[in-house]
Design an enzyme around this catalytic site. Sequence first.
Site, PDB file in Angstrom:
ATOM      1  N   TYR A  79     -34.617  71.260   8.583  1.00 22.76           N
ATOM      2  CA  TYR A  79     -35.986  70.849   9.456  1.00 22.76           C
ATOM      3  C   TYR A  79     -35.957  71.180  10.715  1.00 22.76           C
ATOM      4  O   TYR A  79     -37.028  71.813  11.206  1.00 22.76           O
ATOM      5  CB  TYR A  79     -36.125  69.057   9.140  1.00 22.76           C
ATOM      6  CG  TYR A  79     -37.132  68.740  10.292  1.00 22.76           C
ATOM      7  CD1 TYR A  79     -38.330  68.896  10.244  1.00 22.76           C
ATOM      8  CD2 TYR A  79     -36.731  67.530  11.002  1.00 22.76           C
ATOM      9  CE1 TYR A  79     -39.171  68.390  11.039  1.00 22.76           C
ATOM     10  CE2 TYR A  79     -37.660  66.874  11.808  1.00 22.76           C
ATOM     11  CZ  TYR A  79     -38.905  67.448  12.213  1.00 22.76           C
ATOM     12  OH  TYR A  79     -39.946  66.688  13.021  1.00 22.76           O
ATOM     13  N   ILE A  80     -35.239  71.032  11.764  1.00 17.44           N
ATOM     14  CA  ILE A  80     -35.340  71.223  13.110  1.00 17.44           C
ATOM     15  C   ILE A  80     -34.825  72.701  13.173  1.00 17.44           C
ATOM     16  O   ILE A  80     -35.299  73.538  14.158  1.00 17.44           O
ATOM     17  CB  ILE A  80     -34.312  70.604  14.001  1.00 17.44           C
ATOM     18  CG1 ILE A  80     -34.651  68.983  13.782  1.00 17.44           C
ATOM     19  CG2 ILE A  80     -34.484  71.045  15.523  1.00 17.44           C
ATOM     20  CD1 ILE A  80     -33.899  67.975  14.573  1.00 17.44           C
ATOM     21  N   LYS A 103     -28.956  70.865   2.295  1.00 16.83           N
ATOM     22  CA  LYS A 103     -30.183  70.241   2.866  1.00 16.83           C
ATOM     23  C   LYS A 103     -31.143  71.299   2.884  1.00 16.83           C
ATOM     24  O   LYS A 103     -32.286  70.911   2.862  1.00 16.83           O
ATOM     25  CB  LYS A 103     -29.807  69.579   3.999  1.00 16.83           C
ATOM     26  CG  LYS A 103     -28.771  68.433   4.013  1.00 16.83           C
ATOM     27  CD  LYS A 103     -29.111  67.047   3.615  1.00 16.83           C
ATOM     28  CE  LYS A 103     -28.253  66.093   3.211  1.00 16.83           C
ATOM     29  NZ  LYS A 103     -27.189  66.174   4.156  1.00 16.83           N
ATOM     30  N   ALA A 137     -25.226  70.597  10.480  1.00 18.64           N
ATOM     31  CA  ALA A 137     -24.333  69.429  10.431  1.00 18.64           C
ATOM     32  C   ALA A 137     -24.924  68.513   9.570  1.00 18.64           C
ATOM     33  O   ALA A 137     -25.907  68.436   9.086  1.00 18.64           O
ATOM     34  CB  ALA A 137     -24.469  68.771  11.739  1.00 18.64           C
ATOM     35  N   TYR A 147     -20.996  59.737  12.782  1.00 17.67           N
ATOM     36  CA  TYR A 147     -21.904  60.617  13.343  1.00 17.67           C
ATOM     37  C   TYR A 147     -21.904  61.101  14.869  1.00 17.67           C
ATOM     38  O   TYR A 147     -21.791  62.090  15.062  1.00 17.67           O
ATOM     39  CB  TYR A 147     -23.417  60.440  12.788  1.00 17.67           C
ATOM     40  CG  TYR A 147     -24.415  61.172  13.053  1.00 17.67           C
ATOM     41  CD1 TYR A 147     -24.387  62.770  12.667  1.00 17.67           C
ATOM     42  CD2 TYR A 147     -25.616  60.797  14.217  1.00 17.67           C
ATOM     43  CE1 TYR A 147     -25.413  63.472  13.308  1.00 17.67           C
ATOM     44  CE2 TYR A 147     -26.579  61.875  14.548  1.00 17.67           C
ATOM     45  CZ  TYR A 147     -26.209  63.243  14.169  1.00 17.67           C
ATOM     46  OH  TYR A 147     -27.250  63.962  14.643  1.00 17.67           O
ATOM     47  N   LYS A 182     -19.927  64.266  16.713  1.00 18.93           N
ATOM     48  CA  LYS A 182     -20.882  65.078  17.715  1.00 18.93           C
ATOM     49  C   LYS A 182     -20.243  65.059  19.037  1.00 18.93           C
ATOM     50  O   LYS A 182     -20.052  66.210  19.755  1.00 18.93           O
ATOM     51  CB  LYS A 182     -22.135  64.651  17.636  1.00 18.93           C
ATOM     52  CG  LYS A 182     -23.177  65.069  16.514  1.00 18.93           C
ATOM     53  CD  LYS A 182     -23.489  66.352  16.354  1.00 18.93           C
ATOM     54  CE  LYS A 182     -24.427  66.487  15.229  1.00 18.93           C
ATOM     55  NZ  LYS A 182     -24.855  68.178  15.228  1.00 18.93           N
ATOM     56  N   LEU A 237     -38.619  57.198   9.902  1.00 17.24           N
ATOM     57  CA  LEU A 237     -39.502  56.493   9.898  1.00 17.24           C
ATOM     58  C   LEU A 237     -40.990  57.207   9.726  1.00 17.24           C
ATOM     59  O   LEU A 237     -41.688  56.806   8.782  1.00 17.24           O
ATOM     60  CB  LEU A 237     -39.619  55.631  11.337  1.00 17.24           C
ATOM     61  CG  LEU A 237     -40.630  54.765  11.508  1.00 17.24           C
ATOM     62  CD1 LEU A 237     -40.910  53.600  10.332  1.00 17.24           C
ATOM     63  CD2 LEU A 237     -40.990  54.216  12.892  1.00 17.24           C
TER      64      LEU A 237
END
Length: 326
Positions: free
Chosen positions: A11-12, A35, A75, A141, A145, A188
Amino acid sequence: MRVLVTGGAGYIGSVVVEELLAAGHLVTVLDNMSKGHADAVPPGVDLVRADLHEQELVEQLLRAAQIEAVVHMAADSQVGESVTAPGKYYRNNLVGGLRLLDAMLVTGVERLVFSSTAAVYGEPAQQPIDETAATCPTNPYGETKLAFEHALAWYERAHGLRYASLRYFNAAGASRRSGEDHHPETHLIPLVLQVAAGRVPHVTIFGDDYPTSDGTCVRDYIHVVDLARAHVLALSALADGSRIYNLGCGGVGYSVRQVVDAAREVTGAPIPVQFGPRRAGDPAILVASSERIRRELGWRPLQGELGTIVESAWTWLRAHPHGYAH
Ligand code: UDP
């Protein structure tokens, strides 16, 4: 520059690829496609399907594509999953990342931009959070990182690596061609929009008894394109040394109720809500101070309004009703 983007089909990552291309960089994507979506990678960009654990293959790629810098975004990124499956997070986020660093070392690639996270701070006592706040992650997580950030500092000292670590707050929204398509979706804004689209009957608000103005959690939402632009700036700034930056829009943030209201306004849909218990590990408020990157790199959010962010995600969802599947 010739840039390798790990996780560039995500996505990013795919929006970062778009922004790097727009700035004139040559981009190769490395993604294990656990993913990612091939269709998220802009046409003309080489997509290499490989895993960071395949270090020799990564070395070959760095050499063959004559890579000069890496943007490392590959990740696992689900807080809840990290609590139930910590080994996966240590293996992929930390060990996989170290294999990448070692491949860079062997091939003489010395510049790296890293996707880090606000989760490195845990539940900070003070808001907004700046980069000097104590790092105290509350889940694997954030822990993995942070461990990788520490490794970066030691690789810099030992081997001259230059890095920028970007601690993301809540990335949201979409570019014209890339948006959020997770399975399952846990975030969300895309969830609320799925309710607006009639695919899900209601959204559950996780807790309405937080010490915030309306009792729901407050987050700092940042448009994914603004976030991606920061990577391009950080890459250019590496020539002047390593750095760590928070990335959020700052201000007072937005509550879960405000997000639902913004989505009602943008979509015109009623968006029914139900109230459920708090989600484990959710801090009441997470808002960034991004003063450092504003001051040092001149970055600022161009699409910081919540309505603008939600609108872009809604536009993408209507243009891609089945995500990247069709
Ligand atoms: N949230 C919620 N219902 C949902 C998903 C999220 O109330 O179905 C809340 C969540 O508790 C948090 C905020 O929305 O306070 C943002 O959650 P998200 O998962 O999008 O991002 P996070 O802040 O966890 O990175």
